[in-house]
Design a protein around this motif. Structure first.
Motif, short mmCIF file in Angstrom:
data_model
loop_
_atom_site.label_atom_id
_atom_site.label_comp_id
_atom_site.label_asym_id
_atom_site.label_seq_id
_atom_site.Cartn_x
_atom_site.Cartn_y
_atom_site.Cartn_z
N LEU A 80 147.91 34.66 66.28
CA LEU A 80 147.07 35.13 67.37
C LEU A 80 145.63 34.81 67.00
N SER A 81 144.81 34.43 67.99
CA SER A 81 143.44 34.11 67.65
C SER A 81 142.55 34.18 68.88
N THR A 82 141.24 33.99 68.63
CA THR A 82 140.25 34.05 69.69
C THR A 82 139.25 32.92 69.52
N GLY A 83 138.59 32.54 70.61
CA GLY A 83 137.42 31.68 70.59
C GLY A 83 137.49 30.48 69.68
N LYS A 105 140.40 27.52 68.66
CA LYS A 105 140.13 26.11 68.91
C LYS A 105 140.33 25.28 67.63
N ALA A 106 139.81 25.79 66.51
CA ALA A 106 139.94 25.07 65.24
C ALA A 106 141.40 24.95 64.82
N LEU A 107 142.17 26.01 65.00
CA LEU A 107 143.58 25.99 64.63
C LEU A 107 144.37 25.01 65.50
N ARG A 108 144.07 24.99 66.79
CA ARG A 108 144.77 24.07 67.70
C ARG A 108 144.43 22.62 67.36
N GLU A 109 143.17 22.37 67.05
CA GLU A 109 142.77 21.00 66.71
C GLU A 109 143.45 20.52 65.44
N ALA A 110 143.89 21.48 64.61
CA ALA A 110 144.62 21.13 63.39
C ALA A 110 146.12 20.97 63.67
N GLY A 111 146.52 21.10 64.94
CA GLY A 111 147.92 20.90 65.32
C GLY A 111 148.79 22.13 65.22
N LEU A 112 148.17 23.31 65.11
CA LEU A 112 148.94 24.55 64.98
C LEU A 112 149.11 25.23 66.33
N ASP A 113 150.26 25.88 66.51
CA ASP A 113 150.55 26.62 67.75
C ASP A 113 149.88 27.98 67.66
N VAL A 114 149.02 28.29 68.61
CA VAL A 114 148.23 29.52 68.58
C VAL A 114 148.35 30.22 69.93
N THR A 115 148.49 31.53 69.89
CA THR A 115 148.48 32.35 71.11
C THR A 115 147.14 33.04 71.23
N ASP A 116 146.47 32.83 72.36
CA ASP A 116 145.21 33.53 72.57
C ASP A 116 145.46 35.04 72.66
N VAL A 117 144.54 35.82 72.13
CA VAL A 117 144.67 37.27 72.18
C VAL A 117 144.79 37.76 73.62
N ASP A 128 146.18 36.26 76.12
CA ASP A 128 147.54 36.02 76.60
C ASP A 128 148.51 37.02 75.97
N HIS A 129 148.26 37.37 74.71
CA HIS A 129 149.13 38.34 74.02
C HIS A 129 149.01 39.72 74.64
N THR A 130 147.78 40.11 75.04
CA THR A 130 147.57 41.46 75.55
C THR A 130 147.72 41.55 77.07
N GLY A 131 147.60 40.39 77.74
CA GLY A 131 147.61 40.42 79.19
C GLY A 131 146.30 40.92 79.78
N PHE A 132 145.27 40.96 78.93
CA PHE A 132 143.96 41.46 79.37
C PHE A 132 142.91 40.43 78.98
N PRO A 133 142.09 39.97 79.92
CA PRO A 133 141.14 38.90 79.61
C PRO A 133 139.95 39.40 78.78
N GLU A 134 139.29 38.45 78.14
CA GLU A 134 138.01 38.78 77.51
C GLU A 134 137.02 39.12 78.61
N ILE A 135 136.24 40.18 78.40
CA ILE A 135 135.25 40.58 79.41
C ILE A 135 133.90 40.85 78.76
N LEU A 136 132.92 41.03 79.58
CA LEU A 136 131.55 41.36 79.14
C LEU A 136 131.03 40.33 78.16
N GLY A 156 132.56 38.35 76.25
CA GLY A 156 133.25 38.35 74.97
C GLY A 156 133.03 39.59 74.13
N ARG A 157 132.24 40.55 74.64
CA ARG A 157 132.03 41.78 73.87
C ARG A 157 133.33 42.57 73.73
N VAL A 158 134.22 42.44 74.70
CA VAL A 158 135.50 43.14 74.64
C VAL A 158 136.62 42.11 74.72
N LYS A 159 137.35 41.96 73.63
CA LYS A 159 138.51 41.07 73.62
C LYS A 159 139.63 41.59 72.75
#
Length: 526
Positions: free
Chosen positions: A37-40, A44-56, A58-66, A68-71
């Motif tokens: 699981l990762s953010t921002g 991006k760096a993990l994906r560029e290295a060819g790794l499968d990453v789940t955005d936080v 997507d994992h929580t079902g709640f978008p980053e807001i404010l 990026g102050r709340v993620k």
């Protein structure tokens, strides 16, 4: 409370400002079957290295807001970290709310210190105060029985090695949890200090000190004492910024004495040398070249200089290095050194050469600290300096221009000598130093006595103090101290003044025909 001896990682949250080692860690985790699981920028760096990453999000079902102050400040994340795997009630609630366990949190914080150091405005500094990061770190550290917390790239290799053995041990997780709380404590201390600075409070109501251990020392001032060297966030050239070019490990006393020497040599504008022994200067000189300054400084007290610390305010050159190498020296500290100088000193295998990268400002603001039972004392650094315009001539005879220059030089030296301090100087070089005595008269006499020894060592028949000027770090409470200085051969004196017997002291100076000036500034050093 039970905990597994080895903790496998099935799900890891990676969100770091410092990307060093991130890809290596991510690959090791994926190789062991972990979901990332990762953010921002980390994602991006993990994906560029060819790794499968789940955005936080997507994992929580709640978008980053404010912006990026709340993620990560959501139950799906903190519940996954804080849930106890050994309590059925926790597991049931996590299952009810579809909260998946998170076994590893790897977080380091927004670069607040770097933002402040860059000169950024208050708004940018505040935006670089991390909120979610410290919350994640503290949550994972609290639940370290079941969760790994990593806050520094230097910890990654140990975890990767543990993964090959089935996962981290409880002892490792306890170690990293302690480091995590130290990490957030230091971060909060920096922020609190910044806010105090914004309010103009050098000495706030609550002060928190933090430092990172640079190294464990063999022992402290004495072999039965434990010691370590810590560095703080203060940006000041000195032992904390120094690179050791050669020599054996530095001791507690080496570090303490080297700091004293380098702070003292920073007082002077011309090429200068300070020789320190047991935290007190035993020779100080300014000249047109470092080599000349070294010779004059050494002449003041060649006996004490043996095994001392030498500080220079210019890059060390080959000629000066050759001269210093003729006697046993523990440490040489300078802003830099030529390749020729390094080659000369390389023949002295035990001599430590420290290069700091610059010279500290003698007039910059900052705090110094001393421990006392149950607390500590804090004060602003002694950045005081006097100029000719600050001086008040109190005798019938005024100093000559040459005497005035020596008086100002001697008073700057006195600032770095333990009280009571009396300094004799001639031609911008010390010729006698009396330090750390309970009586100012004794300091004056000891300095004069040492000047006789130095004259004898130089093959001269007259004490070096003849025709010198003298500086006292504090006022003469009686005329006897001044009379001792006069007896040593001083022809001009600089002192703070302010004694109820000032007139008695002035009268003694006039009777001897010497010049005396008052500074109105004292330089006690205890």
């Amino acid at each position: 409370m039970s905990s597994p001896d080895r903790l496998p990682i099935r799900r890891a949250l990676l969100s770091v400002s410092d990307k060093a080692g991130l890809i290596t860690l991510g690959k090791a985790l994926v190789a062991q079957g972990a979901q990332l699981l990762s953010t921002g920028g980390s994602a991006k760096a993990l994906r560029e290295a060819g790794l499968d990453v789940t955005d936080v999000s997507d994992h929580t079902g709640f978008p980053e807001i404010l912006d990026g102050r709340v993620k990560t400040l959501v139950p799906q994340i903190h519940g996954g970290i804080l849930g106890r795997r050994d309590l059925a009630s926790h597991l049931a609630q996590m299952d009810e709310h579809q909260i998946a366990p998170i076994d590893l949190v790897c977080v380091n914080l927004y670069p607040f210190a770097a933002t402040v150091a860059s000169g950024a405005g208050a708004e940018d500094c505040i935006e670089n105060i991390d909120i979610g990061g410290p919350a994640l770190i503290r949550a994972a550290a609290k639940n370290h029985d079941h969760v790994v917390i990593l806050t520094e790239p230097a910890q990654y290799d140990a975890l990767i090695a543990s993964l090959a053995q089935g996962g981290s041990t409880l002892a490792e997780r306890q170690l990293w949890a302690g480091a995590a709380y130290a990490h957030t404590a230091a971060y909060d201390a920096m922020i609190a200090s910044w806010f105090a600075g914004q309010r103009g409070e050098a000495l706030p109501e609550t002060m928190t000190l933090s430092g990172s251990r640079r190294e464990l020392l063999r022992y402290g001032e004495n072999p039965h004492q434990n010691a370590a060297f810590y560095v703080t966030a203060e940006k000041r050239y000195g032992i904390a910024t120094a690179t050791q070019i050669q020599g054996k490990a530095l001791s507690y006393n080496n570090l303490n004495d080297t700091d004293a020497a380098f702070e003292a040599v920073a007082e002077f504008d011309k090429p200068s040398v300070v020789i320190v022994k047991h935290a007190n200067p035993c020779g100080v000189a300014s000249a047109e070249t470092l080599e000349s300054a070294w010779k004059s400084a050494l002449k003041c007290d060649p006996v004490s200089a043996f095994g001392g610390i030498v500080a220079l305010n210019r890059p060390l050159d080959e000629a000066t290095a050759e001269q210093i190498a003729t006697i046993f020296t523990e440490v040489i500290v300078a802003p830099d050194a030529t390749e020729g100088a390094k080659a000369v000193l390389s023949r002295k295998k035990n001599l430590r050469l420290l290069l700091t990268g610059g010279v500290p400002s003698a007039t910059s603001e900052g705090l110094t600290f001393k421990s006392v039972a149950g607390g500590f004392l804090a004060q602003s650094r002694d950045a005081g300096q006097v100029t000719v315009a600050d001086l008040r001539v109190v005798t019938k005879r005024a100093p000559t221009d040459a005497e005035m220059a020596d008086l100002l030089f001697a008073f700057r030296v006195a600032k770095h000598v333990k009280s009571n301090a009396v300094i004799y100087a001639k031609d911008r070089a010390t010729v006698g130093i009396g330090a750390g005595q309970m009586s100012r008269v004794d300091s004056a006499r000891i300095a004069a006595r040492k000047s006789l020894d130095a004259a004898e060592a130089a093959g001269e028949s007259v004490a070096l103090t003849q025709g010198s000027v003298a500086a006292s770090d504090a006022f003469f409470p009686f005329a006897d101290g001044l009379e001792s200085v006069i007896a040593a051969g001083a022809v001009a004196v600089i002192q703070p003044g302010g004694s109820i017997r000032d007139q008695e002291v002035i009268d003694a100076a006039d009777a001897a025909g010497i010049a005396m000036v008052f500074t109105g500034m004292r330089h006690f050093r205890h």
